[in-house]
Design a protein around this motif. Structure first.
Motif, PDB file in Angstrom:
ATOM      1  N   LEU A   1       0.806  -1.223   0.000  1.00 26.31           N
ATOM      2  CA  LEU A   1       0.000   0.000   0.000  1.00 26.31           C
ATOM      3  C   LEU A   1       0.839   1.272   0.000  1.00 26.31           C
ATOM      4  CD1 LEU A   1      -2.722  -1.011   2.629  1.00 26.31           C
ATOM      5  CD2 LEU A   1      -2.881  -1.118   0.138  1.00 26.31           C
ATOM      6  N   ALA A   2       2.151   1.134   0.024  1.00 30.24           N
ATOM      7  CA  ALA A   2       3.016   2.310   0.149  1.00 30.24           C
ATOM      8  C   ALA A   2       3.617   2.746  -1.181  1.00 30.24           C
ATOM      9  CB  ALA A   2       4.142   2.024   1.154  1.00 30.24           C
ATOM     10  N   VAL A   3       3.129   2.191  -2.298  1.00 31.09           N
ATOM     11  CA  VAL A   3       3.716   2.499  -3.603  1.00 31.09           C
ATOM     12  C   VAL A   3       3.746   3.996  -3.872  1.00 31.09           C
ATOM     13  CG1 VAL A   3       3.350   2.297  -6.086  1.00 31.09           C
ATOM     14  CG2 VAL A   3       3.196   0.268  -4.648  1.00 31.09           C
ATOM     15  N   GLY A   4       2.617   4.668  -3.717  1.00 30.36           N
ATOM     16  CA  GLY A   4       2.556   6.100  -4.000  1.00 30.36           C
ATOM     17  C   GLY A   4       3.468   6.928  -3.115  1.00 30.36           C
ATOM     18  N   SER A   5       3.510   6.597  -1.828  1.00 28.10           N
ATOM     19  CA  SER A   5       4.358   7.342  -0.898  1.00 28.10           C
ATOM     20  C   SER A   5       5.839   7.099  -1.180  1.00 28.10           C
ATOM     21  CB  SER A   5       4.026   6.943   0.544  1.00 28.10           C
ATOM     22  OG  SER A   5       2.700   7.293   0.870  1.00 28.10           O
ATOM     23  N   VAL A   6       6.190   5.869  -1.569  1.00 26.86           N
ATOM     24  CA  VAL A   6       7.583   5.569  -1.924  1.00 26.86           C
ATOM     25  C   VAL A   6       7.980   6.356  -3.168  1.00 26.86           C
ATOM     26  CG1 VAL A   6       9.141   3.764  -2.753  1.00 26.86           C
ATOM     27  CG2 VAL A   6       7.598   3.297  -0.853  1.00 26.86           C
ATOM     28  N   ILE A   7       7.082   6.444  -4.141  1.00 28.26           N
ATOM     29  CA  ILE A   7       7.359   7.216  -5.350  1.00 28.26           C
ATOM     30  C   ILE A   7       7.574   8.684  -5.010  1.00 28.26           C
ATOM     31  CG2 ILE A   7       6.260   8.105  -7.461  1.00 28.26           C
ATOM     32  CD1 ILE A   7       5.095   5.314  -7.883  1.00 28.26           C
ATOM     33  N   ALA A   8       6.786   9.218  -4.075  1.00 26.32           N
ATOM     34  CA  ALA A   8       6.948  10.614  -3.663  1.00 26.32           C
ATOM     35  C   ALA A   8       8.285  10.829  -2.958  1.00 26.32           C
ATOM     36  CB  ALA A   8       5.796  11.025  -2.750  1.00 26.32           C
ATOM     37  N   LEU A   9       8.613   9.969  -1.991  1.00 24.70           N
ATOM     38  CA  LEU A   9       9.844  10.132  -1.219  1.00 24.70           C
ATOM     39  C   LEU A   9      11.081   9.958  -2.085  1.00 24.70           C
ATOM     40  CD1 LEU A   9      11.370  10.468   1.435  1.00 24.70           C
ATOM     41  CD2 LEU A   9      11.069   8.006   1.853  1.00 24.70           C
ATOM     42  N   LEU A  10      11.134   8.898  -2.864  1.00 23.42           N
ATOM     43  CA  LEU A  10      12.314   8.648  -3.691  1.00 23.42           C
ATOM     44  C   LEU A  10      12.425   9.677  -4.820  1.00 23.42           C
ATOM     45  CD1 LEU A  10      12.320   4.747  -3.942  1.00 23.42           C
ATOM     46  CD2 LEU A  10      13.553   6.234  -2.352  1.00 23.42           C
ATOM     47  N   GLY A  11      11.301  10.150  -5.330  1.00 19.94           N
ATOM     48  CA  GLY A  11      11.332  11.199  -6.348  1.00 19.94           C
ATOM     49  C   GLY A  11      11.917  12.490  -5.807  1.00 19.94           C
ATOM     50  N   VAL A  12      11.501  12.855  -4.596  1.00 17.18           N
ATOM     51  CA  VAL A  12      12.035  14.055  -3.938  1.00 17.18           C
ATOM     52  C   VAL A  12      13.539  13.919  -3.713  1.00 17.18           C
ATOM     53  CG1 VAL A  12      12.091  15.240  -1.707  1.00 17.18           C
ATOM     54  CG2 VAL A  12       9.902  14.825  -2.842  1.00 17.18           C
ATOM     55  N   LEU A  13      13.958  12.767  -3.231  1.00 15.59           N
ATOM     56  CA  LEU A  13      15.380  12.545  -2.971  1.00 15.59           C
ATOM     57  C   LEU A  13      16.200  12.580  -4.255  1.00 15.59           C
ATOM     58  CD1 LEU A  13      15.171   9.678  -0.307  1.00 15.59           C
ATOM     59  CD2 LEU A  13      15.740  12.081   0.094  1.00 15.59           C
ATOM     60  N   PHE A  14      15.672  12.003  -5.328  1.00 14.12           N
ATOM     61  CA  PHE A  14      16.402  11.982  -6.590  1.00 14.12           C
ATOM     62  C   PHE A  14      16.615  13.401  -7.124  1.00 14.12           C
ATOM     63  CE2 PHE A  14      16.527  11.622 -11.274  1.00 14.12           C
ATOM     64  CZ  PHE A  14      17.682  10.859 -11.389  1.00 14.12           C
ATOM     65  N   ILE A  15      15.560  14.194  -7.125  1.00 13.54           N
ATOM     66  CA  ILE A  15      15.692  15.577  -7.604  1.00 13.54           C
ATOM     67  C   ILE A  15      16.656  16.361  -6.727  1.00 13.54           C
ATOM     68  CG2 ILE A  15      14.453  17.762  -7.854  1.00 13.54           C
ATOM     69  CD1 ILE A  15      12.079  16.246  -8.899  1.00 13.54           C
ATOM     70  N   ASP A  16      16.579  16.168  -5.421  1.00  9.60           N
ATOM     71  CA  ASP A  16      17.467  16.894  -4.520  1.00  9.60           C
ATOM     72  C   ASP A  16      18.926  16.513  -4.757  1.00  9.60           C
ATOM     73  OD1 ASP A  16      17.882  18.623  -2.109  1.00  9.60           O
ATOM     74  OD2 ASP A  16      18.648  16.739  -1.291  1.00  9.60           O
ATOM     75  N   LEU A  17      19.179  15.228  -4.991  1.00 12.71           N
ATOM     76  CA  LEU A  17      20.557  14.765  -5.189  1.00 12.71           C
ATOM     77  C   LEU A  17      21.182  15.371  -6.443  1.00 12.71           C
ATOM     78  CD1 LEU A  17      20.277  10.979  -4.235  1.00 12.71           C
ATOM     79  CD2 LEU A  17      21.522  12.755  -2.991  1.00 12.71           C
ATOM     80  N   ILE A  18      20.455  15.375  -7.554  1.00 15.40           N
ATOM     81  CA  ILE A  18      21.064  15.829  -8.808  1.00 15.40           C
ATOM     82  C   ILE A  18      21.002  17.347  -8.979  1.00 15.40           C
ATOM     83  CG2 ILE A  18      20.567  13.642  -9.943  1.00 15.40           C
ATOM     84  CD1 ILE A  18      18.267  14.976 -11.404  1.00 15.40           C
ATOM     85  N   VAL A  19      20.044  18.011  -8.334  1.00 18.62           N
ATOM     86  CA  VAL A  19      19.893  19.460  -8.505  1.00 18.62           C
ATOM     87  C   VAL A  19      20.622  20.232  -7.425  1.00 18.62           C
ATOM     88  CG1 VAL A  19      18.243  21.376  -8.559  1.00 18.62           C
ATOM     89  CG2 VAL A  19      17.695  19.239  -9.727  1.00 18.62           C
ATOM     90  N   ASN A  20      20.402  19.852  -6.169  1.00 20.70           N
ATOM     91  CA  ASN A  20      20.946  20.633  -5.052  1.00 20.70           C
ATOM     92  C   ASN A  20      22.256  20.092  -4.498  1.00 20.70           C
ATOM     93  OD1 ASN A  20      18.605  22.275  -5.155  1.00 20.70           O
ATOM     94  ND2 ASN A  20      17.491  20.818  -3.858  1.00 20.70           N
TER      95      ASN A  20
END
Length: 341
Positions: free
Chosen positions: A60-79
């Protein structure tokens, strides 16, 4: 192709024809390409969900995992100026780690999958919102990653059709998943554990290891989908990003023949289920139906899928009972003993 898959394919063709007749814009190349892109992204995490459902679990955590990992990915490559290939590897590793944790809590601690993943849904969503201070994470002005953008969100012209690369990724994932589930001994273990975990354990299958591996595959594929979706949207609002994606995944899996009891399902069916959901979604958009009804459509689809599964189960049971009765009638009566003592 199973009979269920063939029936689903026919249903997709019928629904697609109806949509095209109602609104010819459905057949425009741009619309078909955009729909294919959605199928590619949603199909990957739907296959991820299917692995868990087949072993008798739920995620049941698919959507929340996508949100968390998506945020982390953008932060890693941008910031953080992390190389995108390193960031990608870290995100995949993060998804696998989440899968290991869910699988371990389910098997070793004997906590119900529903409870484990429901807690994950809340924890990961809260963590994503806390990490971004409830603000939108995205690419700043001038931030550009040409190779990454082309690989994840680009399109290649194939016979005049702009084929999204997400569809290519889905084809690769689906091909590997099909080989694992349908052409390997280990794949049979997934079905055996989902059908009857205790019997599988007595037959020598390490059921705990099989269940954990299903959650690991789910976590890794969900992480891949998180990167593709993040690069497609280019901005993430952690409060809503990926909301109810788990319902899309469950609906696609159920439509594709996966039983929520476990032990059934096919990869081709899950892909076809994803296509049907996206065609229905496209129908809602083209007809101008309020987007608020999207969830009603998803709920109806899941209900119909569960009812159909229940119907087929009862039908198989009646057929098996009837065959058993016929066999009993045809079997010869035992010979009486000749001679009395």
């Amino acid at each position: 192709m199973h009979k269920k898959d063939l029936s689903l394919l026919i249903l997709i063709l019928v629904v697609g024809t109806v949509v095209a007749v109602i609104n010819p814009r459905f057949l425009l190349v741009g619309n078909l390409s955009n729909t294919a892109n959605q199928v590619g992204m949603f199909g990957i995490f739907s296959i991820a969900e299917a692995f868990v459902i087949i072993v008798g679990g739920i995620e049941l955590a698919v959507g929340s995992v996508i949100a968390l990992l998506g945020v982390l990915f953008i932060d890693l490559i941008v910031n953080r100026d992390v190389n995108w290939m390193v960031a990608f590897a870290l995100i995949i590793a993060g998804g696998i780690a989440i899968g290991i944790m869910h699988g371990t809590l389910t098997t070793k601690m004997r906590i119900q999958p529903f409870v484990v993943t429901l807690c994950g849904l809340l924890i990961y969503r809260g963590a994503a919102r806390y990490y971004t201070e409830d603000s939108t994470a995205g690419f700043g002005y001038g931030a550009s990653f040409p190779t990454l953008e082309w690989l994840t969100a680009g399109r290649t012209n194939v016979l005049g059709f702009p084929l999204p690369h997400s569809v290519v990724a889905l084809a690769i994932v689906a091909g590997i998943a099909w080989l694992v589930l349908h052409r390997s001994v280990y794949g049979r273990y997934f079905y055996a554990v989902g059908k009857n975990e205790e019997a599988a354990r007595y037959s020598g299958i390490r059921s705990d290891r099989v269940v954990i591996s299903a959650y690991v595959i789910c976590g890794g594929l969900t992480a891949l989908a998180a990167v593709l979706i993040a690069m497609y949207t280019r901005s993430i609002s952690p409060a809503v990003h990926g909301s109810f994606y788990e319902l899309y995944a469950i609906a696609a899996a159920v439509l594709g023949g996966c039983s929520l009891r476990g032990g059934e399902g096919s990869i081709i069916g899950v892909v076809l289920g994803t296509i049907l959901l996206q065609v229905l979604q496209n129908l809602v958009n083209l007809l101008g139906i309020p987007s608020s009804l999207n969830f009603a459509v998803m709920g109806t689809v899941i209900l119909i899928g569960v009812l159909a599964d229940q119907y087929f189960v009862q039908r198989r049971q009646r057929s098996a009972t009837a065959r058993g009765q016929v066999g009993a009638k045809r079997s010869p009566a035992p010979l009486e003993r000749v001679g009395a003592e």
